[in-house]
Write a protein that holds these residues in place. Structure first.
Motif, PDB file in Angstrom:
ATOM      1  N   VAL A  48     -43.879   1.341  33.139  1.00 50.17           N
ATOM      2  CA  VAL A  48     -42.778   0.314  33.485  1.00 50.17           C
ATOM      3  C   VAL A  48     -41.462   1.003  32.893  1.00 50.17           C
ATOM      4  CG1 VAL A  48     -44.076  -1.883  33.440  1.00 50.17           C
ATOM      5  CG2 VAL A  48     -43.417  -0.707  31.228  1.00 50.17           C
ATOM      6  N   HIS A  49     -41.481   1.825  32.148  1.00 49.30           N
ATOM      7  CA  HIS A  49     -40.130   2.398  31.395  1.00 49.30           C
ATOM      8  C   HIS A  49     -40.280   3.616  30.867  1.00 49.30           C
ATOM      9  CE1 HIS A  49     -35.995   2.503  29.923  1.00 49.30           C
ATOM     10  NE2 HIS A  49     -36.648   2.512  28.648  1.00 49.30           N
ATOM     11  N   MET A  50     -39.462   4.467  31.114  1.00 46.99           N
ATOM     12  CA  MET A  50     -39.483   5.662  30.641  1.00 46.99           C
ATOM     13  C   MET A  50     -38.115   6.010  29.654  1.00 46.99           C
ATOM     14  SD  MET A  50     -41.311   8.611  32.758  1.00 46.99           S
ATOM     15  CE  MET A  50     -40.615   8.201  34.304  1.00 46.99           C
ATOM     16  N   ASP A  51     -38.324   6.188  28.516  1.00 48.54           N
ATOM     17  CA  ASP A  51     -36.810   6.066  27.479  1.00 48.54           C
ATOM     18  C   ASP A  51     -36.604   7.526  27.112  1.00 48.54           C
ATOM     19  OD1 ASP A  51     -35.366   5.651  25.296  1.00 48.54           O
ATOM     20  OD2 ASP A  51     -36.295   3.958  24.722  1.00 48.54           O
ATOM     21  N   SER A  52     -35.650   8.243  27.543  1.00 51.49           N
ATOM     22  CA  SER A  52     -35.323   9.454  27.282  1.00 51.49           C
ATOM     23  C   SER A  52     -34.751   9.600  25.868  1.00 51.49           C
ATOM     24  CB  SER A  52     -34.184   9.883  28.221  1.00 51.49           C
ATOM     25  OG  SER A  52     -32.896   9.085  28.111  1.00 51.49           O
TER      26      SER A  52
END
Length: 80
Positions: A48-52
């Protein structure tokens, strides 16, 4: 103080390939099965999300969002 087992190292090419696979799966909303280093459970779900910033992959899993550290992901495969 004793340290636990060390995470296996992977080269830049392997990490880049994994990253591309995760981006593709997120865009296609694919259901994935994750093999995560030092986890007893194999999370399964959609990204649902990839947090860099924190280098975590957020996966919707059994009604909850699980945050998996990118470097701890050993393998991803299609859940079907």
């Amino acid at each position: 103080m004793a340290k636990g087992p060390k995470r296996p190292t992977r080269d830049e090419y392997q990490l880049e390939e994994l990253g591309e696979r995760l981006v593709e799966a997120q865009q296609e909303e694919s259901e994935l099965l994750f093999t995560v280093w030092n986890w007893d459970v194999q999370p399964q779900g959609k990204i649902v999300h990839m947090d860099s910033r924190t280098k975590t992959v957020h996966v919707a899993y059994q009604g909850e969002t699980v945050k998996i550290p990118f470097l701890d992901i050993m393998k991803v495969e299609s859940a079907y």
